[in-house]
Structures are given as C-alpha cells and as structure tokens.
Scaffold this motif. Structure first.
Motif, short mmCIF file in Angstrom:
data_model
loop_
_atom_site.label_atom_id
_atom_site.label_comp_id
_atom_site.label_asym_id
_atom_site.label_seq_id
_atom_site.Cartn_x
_atom_site.Cartn_y
_atom_site.Cartn_z
N THR A 27 0.91 -1.22 0.01
CA THR A 27 -0.20 0.19 0.02
C THR A 27 1.00 1.26 -0.04
O THR A 27 0.81 2.18 -0.92
CB THR A 27 -0.92 -0.19 1.04
N SER A 28 1.69 1.24 0.58
CA SER A 28 2.58 2.39 0.75
C SER A 28 3.44 2.49 -0.37
O SER A 28 3.83 3.62 -0.92
CB SER A 28 3.55 2.58 2.08
N LYS A 29 4.11 1.44 -0.84
CA LYS A 29 4.73 1.64 -2.26
C LYS A 29 4.00 2.13 -3.14
O LYS A 29 4.47 2.74 -4.18
CB LYS A 29 5.32 -0.06 -2.65
N ALA A 30 2.71 1.77 -3.37
CA ALA A 30 1.76 2.34 -4.13
C ALA A 30 1.31 3.80 -4.10
O ALA A 30 0.40 4.25 -4.89
CB ALA A 30 0.55 1.41 -4.54
N GLY A 31 1.68 4.32 -2.77
CA GLY A 31 1.20 5.67 -2.39
C GLY A 31 -0.22 5.68 -2.18
O GLY A 31 -0.78 6.82 -2.28
N ARG A 32 -0.67 4.51 -1.45
CA ARG A 32 -2.13 4.61 -1.17
C ARG A 32 -2.22 4.67 0.59
O ARG A 32 -1.33 4.48 1.06
CB ARG A 32 -2.80 3.32 -1.91
N GLN A 33 -3.47 4.51 0.92
CA GLN A 33 -3.80 4.46 2.10
C GLN A 33 -4.32 2.98 2.70
O GLN A 33 -5.08 2.59 1.94
CB GLN A 33 -4.90 5.30 2.70
N ARG A 34 -3.78 2.40 3.69
CA ARG A 34 -4.36 1.14 4.01
C ARG A 34 -5.88 1.20 4.29
O ARG A 34 -6.36 0.27 4.03
CB ARG A 34 -3.67 0.98 5.43
N SER A 35 -6.28 2.26 4.76
CA SER A 35 -7.66 2.40 5.03
C SER A 35 -8.75 2.39 3.77
O SER A 35 -9.97 2.22 3.67
CB SER A 35 -8.13 3.74 5.67
N GLU A 36 -7.96 2.52 2.57
CA GLU A 36 -8.79 2.44 1.22
C GLU A 36 -8.91 1.08 0.95
O GLU A 36 -9.72 0.37 -0.02
CB GLU A 36 -7.73 2.90 0.18
N ILE A 88 -2.83 -4.40 -5.51
CA ILE A 88 -2.94 -3.28 -4.80
C ILE A 88 -2.24 -2.18 -5.53
O ILE A 88 -2.74 -1.04 -5.72
CB ILE A 88 -2.01 -3.15 -3.64
N ALA A 89 -1.23 -2.44 -6.37
CA ALA A 89 -0.57 -1.50 -7.40
C ALA A 89 -1.34 -0.99 -8.26
O ALA A 89 -1.23 0.20 -8.95
CB ALA A 89 0.71 -1.94 -7.83
N PHE A 90 -2.61 -1.69 -8.79
CA PHE A 90 -3.42 -1.33 -9.68
C PHE A 90 -4.96 -1.23 -9.25
O PHE A 90 -5.77 -1.15 -9.80
CB PHE A 90 -3.66 -2.49 -10.55
N GLY A 91 -4.72 -0.58 -7.92
CA GLY A 91 -5.87 0.04 -7.25
C GLY A 91 -7.10 -0.84 -6.71
O GLY A 91 -8.16 -0.40 -6.26
N ALA A 92 -6.65 -2.09 -6.43
CA ALA A 92 -7.60 -2.93 -5.69
C ALA A 92 -8.06 -2.30 -4.48
O ALA A 92 -7.33 -1.93 -3.65
CB ALA A 92 -6.96 -4.43 -5.48
N THR A 93 -9.48 -2.37 -4.07
CA THR A 93 -9.90 -1.88 -2.71
C THR A 93 -10.18 -3.23 -1.85
O THR A 93 -10.60 -2.89 -0.61
CB THR A 93 -10.85 -0.96 -3.00
N HIS A 94 -10.62 -4.18 -2.47
CA HIS A 94 -11.15 -5.43 -1.81
C HIS A 94 -10.22 -6.48 -2.16
O HIS A 94 -10.47 -7.13 -3.20
CB HIS A 94 -12.67 -5.64 -1.96
N LEU A 95 -9.41 -7.14 -1.21
CA LEU A 95 -8.52 -8.23 -1.31
C LEU A 95 -9.38 -9.44 -0.82
O LEU A 95 -9.91 -9.50 0.24
CB LEU A 95 -7.19 -8.05 -0.79
N ARG A 96 -9.38 -10.47 -1.66
CA ARG A 96 -9.79 -11.80 -1.26
C ARG A 96 -8.75 -12.76 -0.88
O ARG A 96 -8.26 -13.42 -2.12
CB ARG A 96 -10.82 -12.24 -2.22
#
Ligand code: PLP
Length: 231
Positions: A19-28, A212-220
């Motif tokens: 998540t941090s590598k992708a510049g995203r927030q864990r809360s997303e 995650i790098a491609f924007g996933a918000t719901h991991l299964r």
C-alpha cells in the motif's frame, strides 16, 4: 501467537508495504479472508484475531457455516460481514442472500434478474460487484469488459442494488498485472458513468500486491492466511 495469527500478521504487513509502495492508504483497502473449505471454528478464531470480512464461494457450505458462526457469537457484538465471491446459481440466490452482505460475482444476465427479483422487498440495498471475464472465452462467465457499461446500467437502475464496482480473478496464464490493468481500465470507464461505483475487488494469495498497485480496494485472500484448505 497462533500460526493463524502469525500468517494473518504477515499478510497484514505485506498489505501495508504494498500500500505504501503504491502511495495509497491502508484505510482504502478491505481485507476479506476467504474461509471456504475451512470450518466455522476458523471463522471464530479469525474474529478473535480482529478479522471482520469473510469470503465464501459455495452456498451449500457457506449457509450452514454462517449460521453456526452466528449462533456462536450471539451477544458478542461483532460487526462482521459475509462476501459471496463464487459463481452463484440463480436458484441459490435467496439462500445466499439470507447471510451474504455483498455479492462479488454478478456475472450474467440471468443471475442479475434473479437477484433483482430476490431483493425487491428489501429495505436496504444489496452491495454488489460486477464480475469481469478476463479470458478470451465467453463461456467462462463474467461480463466482457466491452459489455460492462451496458450491463452496469441495468444494475444501476435496480433500486435495491448498490453497485460497488468491478471484480476480477487474474488468469493463471500470464502475469497478473495484465489482467489487473484491464480491471483498472474497466473501473475507470465505470466511474465515468457512476462515480460511486469506484471499488475494485481483486487480488488473492498469490497476486494481491500486484492488485494493490492497480487500485484494488477489496482483497480476497484465502490460503496465505488460512493455510491449506481442509476439504
Ligand atoms: C478461493 C478464492 C479466492 C482466494 O484464493 P486464495 O488463492 O486461497 O487466496 C479468491 N477469490 C475467489 C473468487 C476464490 O474462489
């Protein structure tokens, strides 16, 4: 810590890193632990470890499991949800909707029709994802990306459905990034007509970091957390 707890912690730290590598927030990002092929006791153990979202792919297995879990946790005040992630037969829709909070696998017209019928009397809309077919084989189920917007219009027009976004399973035949990019592009097109339908259900044990790098918000994620499936 139990080995289950250790595996969960390991996956959580890998999610954090990706998540941090992708510049995203864990809360997303929502982690759905796929509990298929494991007994209700594992779900109870995962609840104790703080997991609140569970994925199942077969109604015959999920319905009794969800009932057993509900009976065991009665009064504990856990706020948890079941995600139906597998191919759903139209004649199992009513059963699945007795416990599923989210259906990730709306993948064809006949299923959509059955879900619309089964939700007509609901008070709160049902959260759904449209599953994309990422193969060249139209027989594989899933909506072909080129047909996504036409299909999405029908979901958006259903008053008791809340379209969350798109779902996909990366093909094993090529690098997962190829399919995750296709999913992300489909998601962008969908957002163009329905800005609220911005979520992406993608990423499993073997490929969640790429997702995650491609924007996933719901991991299964199943086996990387639950261990080998027991049945
Ligand atoms: C089983 C399953 C998963 C989880 O797979 P793992 O490889 O065990 O993480 C995710 N999505 C769907 C649709 C599944 O059927």
């Amino acid at each position: 810590m139990s080995s289950l707890g250790q595996r969960l912690a390991d996956i959580e730290s890998r999610i954090d890193a990706a998540t941090s590598k992708a510049g995203r927030q864990r809360s997303e990002i929502e982690l759905i632990v796929v509990s298929k092929n494991h007994p209700a006791q594992m779900v109870l153990d995962l609840l104790e470890l703080g997991v609140r979202s569970f994925g199942e792919n077969r109604d015959q297995e999920a319905k009794p499991k969800s009932e057993e879990v509900a009976a065991q946790v009665a009064g504990k005040g856990y706020d948890y949800s079941w995600h139906f992630i597998g191919q759903l037969q139209s004649n199992k829709v009513r059963s699945a909707l007795s416990y599923a909070n989210v259906v990730h696998s709306v993948d064809r017209q006949s299923l959509l029709d059955a879900i619309i019928k089964a939700t007509s009397e609901r008070e709160t809309p049902l959260d759904v994802f449209i599953q994309l077919n990422l193969t060249d084989d139209p027989g594989r189920g899933g909506i072909e990306p080129k047909n996504l917007l036409a299909f999405a219009e029908q979901v958006l027009a259903a008053p008791k459905l809340n379209l969350l976004g798109v779902m996909g399973v990366a093909s094993l035949d090529r690098a997962p990034e190829v399919d995750f990019e296709t999913i992300q592009q489909a998601s962008q097109a969908l957002i163009g007509v329905a800005p609220q339908a911005k979520f992406i259900s993608a990423g499993m044990s073997e490929d969640f970091e790429a997702a995650i790098a491609f924007g996933a918000t719901h991991l299964r994620i199943g086996s990387a957390i639950t261990g080998k499936r027991q049945y």
